[in-house]
Design a protein around this motif. Structure first.
Motif, PDB file in Angstrom:
ATOM      1  N   CYS A   7      -9.122   7.011   0.056  1.00 30.69           N
ATOM      2  CA  CYS A   7      -8.229   5.885  -0.247  1.00 30.69           C
ATOM      3  C   CYS A   7      -6.793   6.153   0.204  1.00 30.69           C
ATOM      4  O   CYS A   7      -5.954   5.265   0.126  1.00 30.69           O
ATOM      5  CB  CYS A   7      -8.279   5.506  -1.724  1.00 30.69           C
ATOM      6  SG  CYS A   7      -7.607   6.714  -2.871  1.00 30.69           S
ATOM      7  N   ARG A   8      -6.537   7.338   0.701  1.00 31.46           N
ATOM      8  CA  ARG A   8      -5.184   7.651   1.175  1.00 31.46           C
ATOM      9  C   ARG A   8      -4.911   6.915   2.480  1.00 31.46           C
ATOM     10  O   ARG A   8      -5.720   6.930   3.393  1.00 31.46           O
ATOM     11  CB  ARG A   8      -5.025   9.156   1.371  1.00 31.46           C
ATOM     12  CG  ARG A   8      -3.622   9.518   1.794  1.00 31.46           C
ATOM     13  CD  ARG A   8      -3.417  11.027   1.775  1.00 31.46           C
ATOM     14  NE  ARG A   8      -2.093  11.363   2.252  1.00 31.46           N
ATOM     15  CZ  ARG A   8      -0.989  11.276   1.537  1.00 31.46           C
ATOM     16  NH1 ARG A   8      -1.040  10.893   0.284  1.00 31.46           N
ATOM     17  NH2 ARG A   8       0.179  11.602   2.054  1.00 31.46           N
TER      18      ARG A   8
ATOM     19  N   PHE B  81       0.858  -1.179   0.000  1.00 33.93           N
ATOM     20  CA  PHE B  81       0.000   0.000   0.000  1.00 33.93           C
ATOM     21  C   PHE B  81       0.894   1.230   0.000  1.00 33.93           C
ATOM     22  O   PHE B  81       1.838   1.311   0.786  1.00 33.93           O
ATOM     23  CB  PHE B  81      -0.893   0.021   1.238  1.00 33.93           C
ATOM     24  CG  PHE B  81      -1.846  -1.138   1.287  1.00 33.93           C
ATOM     25  CD1 PHE B  81      -3.139  -0.992   0.817  1.00 33.93           C
ATOM     26  CD2 PHE B  81      -1.444  -2.372   1.772  1.00 33.93           C
ATOM     27  CE1 PHE B  81      -4.021  -2.056   0.841  1.00 33.93           C
ATOM     28  CE2 PHE B  81      -2.316  -3.448   1.799  1.00 33.93           C
ATOM     29  CZ  PHE B  81      -3.605  -3.289   1.334  1.00 33.93           C
ATOM     30  N   SER B  82       0.610   2.193  -0.888  1.00 32.46           N
ATOM     31  CA  SER B  82       1.496   3.343  -0.991  1.00 32.46           C
ATOM     32  C   SER B  82       0.740   4.586  -1.443  1.00 32.46           C
ATOM     33  O   SER B  82      -0.050   4.533  -2.380  1.00 32.46           O
ATOM     34  CB  SER B  82       2.620   3.030  -1.982  1.00 32.46           C
ATOM     35  OG  SER B  82       3.574   4.050  -2.006  1.00 32.46           O
ATOM     36  N   ASN B  83       0.999   5.702  -0.777  1.00 31.93           N
ATOM     37  CA  ASN B  83       0.485   6.993  -1.210  1.00 31.93           C
ATOM     38  C   ASN B  83       1.468   7.583  -2.212  1.00 31.93           C
ATOM     39  O   ASN B  83       2.657   7.712  -1.915  1.00 31.93           O
ATOM     40  CB  ASN B  83       0.348   7.950  -0.021  1.00 31.93           C
ATOM     41  CG  ASN B  83      -0.684   7.488   0.976  1.00 31.93           C
ATOM     42  OD1 ASN B  83      -1.659   6.848   0.615  1.00 31.93           O
ATOM     43  ND2 ASN B  83      -0.486   7.827   2.231  1.00 31.93           N
ATOM     44  N   GLN B  84       0.980   7.925  -3.393  1.00 33.73           N
ATOM     45  CA  GLN B  84       1.825   8.484  -4.455  1.00 33.73           C
ATOM     46  C   GLN B  84       1.153   9.708  -5.076  1.00 33.73           C
ATOM     47  O   GLN B  84       0.762   9.709  -6.240  1.00 33.73           O
ATOM     48  CB  GLN B  84       2.118   7.413  -5.515  1.00 33.73           C
ATOM     49  CG  GLN B  84       2.889   6.225  -4.998  1.00 33.73           C
ATOM     50  CD  GLN B  84       4.265   6.614  -4.476  1.00 33.73           C
ATOM     51  OE1 GLN B  84       4.937   7.472  -5.038  1.00 33.73           O
ATOM     52  NE2 GLN B  84       4.692   5.974  -3.397  1.00 33.73           N
TER      53      GLN B  84
ATOM     54  N   PHE C  77      -1.482  -1.495  -4.117  1.00 32.18           N
ATOM     55  CA  PHE C  77      -2.561  -0.519  -4.040  1.00 32.18           C
ATOM     56  C   PHE C  77      -1.932   0.862  -3.872  1.00 32.18           C
ATOM     57  O   PHE C  77      -1.181   1.084  -2.927  1.00 32.18           O
ATOM     58  CB  PHE C  77      -3.473  -0.804  -2.844  1.00 32.18           C
ATOM     59  CG  PHE C  77      -4.166  -2.130  -2.925  1.00 32.18           C
ATOM     60  CD1 PHE C  77      -5.393  -2.253  -3.545  1.00 32.18           C
ATOM     61  CD2 PHE C  77      -3.572  -3.269  -2.380  1.00 32.18           C
ATOM     62  CE1 PHE C  77      -6.031  -3.485  -3.625  1.00 32.18           C
ATOM     63  CE2 PHE C  77      -4.201  -4.498  -2.449  1.00 32.18           C
ATOM     64  CZ  PHE C  77      -5.427  -4.607  -3.073  1.00 32.18           C
ATOM     65  N   ASN C  78      -2.230   1.768  -4.799  1.00 33.18           N
ATOM     66  CA  ASN C  78      -1.698   3.128  -4.739  1.00 33.18           C
ATOM     67  C   ASN C  78      -2.826   4.135  -4.637  1.00 33.18           C
ATOM     68  O   ASN C  78      -3.792   4.057  -5.394  1.00 33.18           O
ATOM     69  CB  ASN C  78      -0.907   3.462  -6.009  1.00 33.18           C
ATOM     70  CG  ASN C  78       0.339   2.642  -6.157  1.00 33.18           C
ATOM     71  OD1 ASN C  78       1.226   2.687  -5.316  1.00 33.18           O
ATOM     72  ND2 ASN C  78       0.425   1.879  -7.224  1.00 33.18           N
ATOM     73  N   CYS C  79      -2.672   5.081  -3.740  1.00 31.73           N
ATOM     74  CA  CYS C  79      -3.511   6.279  -3.756  1.00 31.73           C
ATOM     75  C   CYS C  79      -2.693   7.325  -4.483  1.00 31.73           C
ATOM     76  O   CYS C  79      -1.602   7.684  -4.043  1.00 31.73           O
ATOM     77  CB  CYS C  79      -3.845   6.749  -2.346  1.00 31.73           C
ATOM     78  SG  CYS C  79      -4.655   8.376  -2.343  1.00 31.73           S
ATOM     79  N   THR C  80      -3.186   7.801  -5.609  1.00 29.74           N
ATOM     80  CA  THR C  80      -2.457   8.801  -6.384  1.00 29.74           C
ATOM     81  C   THR C  80      -3.049  10.196  -6.211  1.00 29.74           C
ATOM     82  O   THR C  80      -2.721  11.107  -6.968  1.00 29.74           O
ATOM     83  CB  THR C  80      -2.446   8.431  -7.883  1.00 29.74           C
ATOM     84  OG1 THR C  80      -3.791   8.338  -8.350  1.00 29.74           O
ATOM     85  CG2 THR C  80      -1.713   7.129  -8.121  1.00 29.74           C
ATOM     86  N   HIS C  81      -3.903  10.360  -5.217  1.00 24.54           N
ATOM     87  CA  HIS C  81      -4.523  11.659  -4.964  1.00 24.54           C
ATOM     88  C   HIS C  81      -3.654  12.485  -4.029  1.00 24.54           C
ATOM     89  O   HIS C  81      -2.896  11.959  -3.238  1.00 24.54           O
ATOM     90  CB  HIS C  81      -5.906  11.479  -4.328  1.00 24.54           C
ATOM     91  CG  HIS C  81      -6.769  10.558  -5.118  1.00 24.54           C
ATOM     92  ND1 HIS C  81      -7.157   9.333  -4.655  1.00 24.54           N
ATOM     93  CD2 HIS C  81      -7.281  10.672  -6.364  1.00 24.54           C
ATOM     94  CE1 HIS C  81      -7.895   8.736  -5.580  1.00 24.54           C
ATOM     95  NE2 HIS C  81      -7.980   9.522  -6.625  1.00 24.54           N
TER      96      HIS C  81
END
Length: 120
Positions: A116-117, A56-59, A90-94
């Motif tokens: 989703c962050r 899981f990663s915030n991007q 799973f990436n949050c790109t926001h």
């Protein structure tokens, strides 16, 4: 027995990139993506033992365009993780959803971004 392993990406699996005094960021390309010592082997060992590994990663750089990371580069990094045995990424790109610069909280500390962050 552990069935699932949930991991953050940056600073857990891979090194962060130095961009200035006291500032580190996520890799912006596959060429900048370097595993932390032992992380690649640990993931392979987990998957060889039958453990499902999820990352899981915030991007936010992808959607906010304040750096070089784009969806294609992010997918190349995700594919690299899958190549060593990660089941799903799973990436949050926001990024921030209100006009508060690059901050993710308002003055009271409440999160002002999408649902989703991580860690939501």
């Amino acid at each position: 027995m552990v069935e699932n392993l949930l991991l953050d990406r940056d600073g857990v699996i891979n090194e962060l990139i130095d961009v200035g005094p006291e500032e580190k960021i996520s890799p912006q390309s596959l060429n900048q993506f370097n595993y932390l010592q032992g992380s690649e082997e640990a993931i392979k060992k987990a998957t060889d033992s039958g453990v499902s590994v999820y990352v899981f990663s915030n991007q936010p750089d992808v959607s906010k365009h304040w750096r070089q990371l784009d969806r294609g580069s992010l997918e190349l990094i995700n594919q690299e993780l899958k190549n060593i045995g990660v089941d799903k990424v799973f990436n949050c790109t926001h990024g921030p959803t209100k006009r508060h610069g690059n901050r993710y909280t308002d003055e009271s500390g409440d999160i002002i971004t999408c649902k989703c962050r991580k860690p939501q």
